[in-house]
Design an enzyme around this catalytic site. Sequence first.
Site, PDB file in Angstrom:
ATOM      1  N   GLY A  13      39.173 -43.462   9.742  1.00 10.39           N
ATOM      2  CA  GLY A  13      37.783 -43.311   9.314  1.00 10.39           C
ATOM      3  C   GLY A  13      37.261 -41.890   9.215  1.00 10.39           C
ATOM      4  O   GLY A  13      36.410 -41.602   8.369  1.00 10.39           O
TER       5      GLY A  13
ATOM      6  N   ASP B 213      30.395 -47.149  17.842  1.00  9.51           N
ATOM      7  CA  ASP B 213      29.671 -48.414  17.744  1.00  9.51           C
ATOM      8  C   ASP B 213      29.508 -48.974  19.168  1.00  9.51           C
ATOM      9  O   ASP B 213      28.599 -48.575  19.890  1.00  9.51           O
ATOM     10  CB  ASP B 213      30.513 -49.317  16.825  1.00  9.51           C
TER      11      ASP B 213
ATOM     12  N   ARG C 183      36.499 -46.764   1.509  1.00 13.15           N
ATOM     13  CA  ARG C 183      36.516 -45.476   2.212  1.00 13.15           C
ATOM     14  C   ARG C 183      36.184 -44.322   1.270  1.00 13.15           C
ATOM     15  O   ARG C 183      35.714 -43.275   1.695  1.00 13.15           O
ATOM     16  CB  ARG C 183      37.898 -45.216   2.833  1.00 13.15           C
TER      17      ARG C 183
HETATM   18  C1  PRP Z   1      36.328 -47.558  13.895  1.00 13.12           C
HETATM   19  C2  PRP Z   1      35.838 -46.138  14.113  1.00 13.12           C
HETATM   20  C3  PRP Z   1      35.938 -45.952  15.589  1.00 13.12           C
HETATM   21  C4  PRP Z   1      35.705 -47.342  16.136  1.00 13.12           C
HETATM   22  C5  PRP Z   1      34.305 -47.432  16.667  1.00 13.12           C
HETATM   23  O1  PRP Z   1      37.716 -47.537  13.791  1.00 13.12           O
HETATM   24  O2  PRP Z   1      36.602 -45.203  13.417  1.00 13.12           O
HETATM   25  O3  PRP Z   1      37.193 -45.459  15.979  1.00 13.12           O
HETATM   26  O4  PRP Z   1      35.896 -48.255  15.054  1.00 13.12           O
HETATM   27  O5  PRP Z   1      34.038 -48.703  17.162  1.00 13.12           O
HETATM   28  P1  PRP Z   1      33.682 -49.001  18.691  1.00 13.12           P
HETATM   29  O6  PRP Z   1      32.727 -47.938  19.168  1.00 13.12           O
HETATM   30  O7  PRP Z   1      33.029 -50.365  18.637  1.00 13.12           O
HETATM   31  O8  PRP Z   1      34.953 -49.029  19.478  1.00 13.12           O
HETATM   32  P2  PRP Z   1      38.592 -48.753  13.194  1.00 13.12           P
HETATM   33  O9  PRP Z   1      39.247 -49.495  14.306  1.00 13.12           O
HETATM   34  O10 PRP Z   1      37.765 -49.542  12.232  1.00 13.12           O
HETATM   35  O11 PRP Z   1      39.759 -47.979  12.439  1.00 13.12           O
HETATM   36  P3  PRP Z   1      39.704 -47.018  11.136  1.00 13.12           P
HETATM   37  O12 PRP Z   1      39.006 -45.734  11.564  1.00 13.12           O
HETATM   38  O13 PRP Z   1      41.144 -46.805  10.817  1.00 13.12           O
HETATM   39  O14 PRP Z   1      38.940 -47.741  10.047  1.00 13.12           O
END
Ligand code: PRP
Length: 183
Positions: free
Chosen positions: A46, A105, A167
């Site tokens: 991300g 999040d 993305r």
């Molecule tokens: C997303 C983002 C954070 C995480 C936040 O990653 O990049 O790392 O979720 O969420 P949280 O605070 O509820 O733990 P994701 O697992 O979607 O992977 P990506 O970045 O590869 O899309």
Amino acid sequence: MSLLDDVEKVLISEAEIKERVVTLAAEMNAIYTDDDLPILICILKGAFLFLADFTRHLTFRHELDFMEISSYGRGTTSTGTVRILLDLASDVQGRNVIIVEDIVDTGNTLTYILRNFAARRPASIRVATLLSKPSRRQVEVPLDFVGFEVPDEFVIGYGLDFAEQYRNLPFIGVLKPEVYQNF
Ligand code: PRP
């Protein structure tokens, strides 16, 4: 159907992101010096666009490394399982580390990352995130640089995905509920 047809609204425009990336970089430029030689850790996937834009506005010497973490699989809510898919190439022991995230999040992923990094014994660790969704927080996490606080909506674009798509959108948008409800 174009990708843009799946977007309910633009939450943060391309111009707003560009402006904030510059001021956020200025906040960091006021703290670090060349001697600190920090290492920015881009949390993939991300944060790839944010890091790419952000690094170009930093005036102090720094290094970059990448770590891929996944917690969401292909769904819209956290599976609660955090996994390292790609680990760092660098040894961060004794280094000044800056974790670069796209969004915090629930805070579970960052908690996992911070615990994991503590074991690697860096000299210091700070966190920069483009977005924070405080209303969803399950665990308090220390955030040193925050681009924008966002409401509890399904945000996509500028690195953030739904099912690995969207993305590439140059703005932060809200996904139409029917897109993920029918998934
Ligand atoms: C997303 C983002 C954070 C995480 C936040 O990653 O990049 O790392 O979720 O969420 P949280 O605070 O509820 O733990 P994701 O697992 O979607 O992977 P990506 O970045 O590869 O899309």
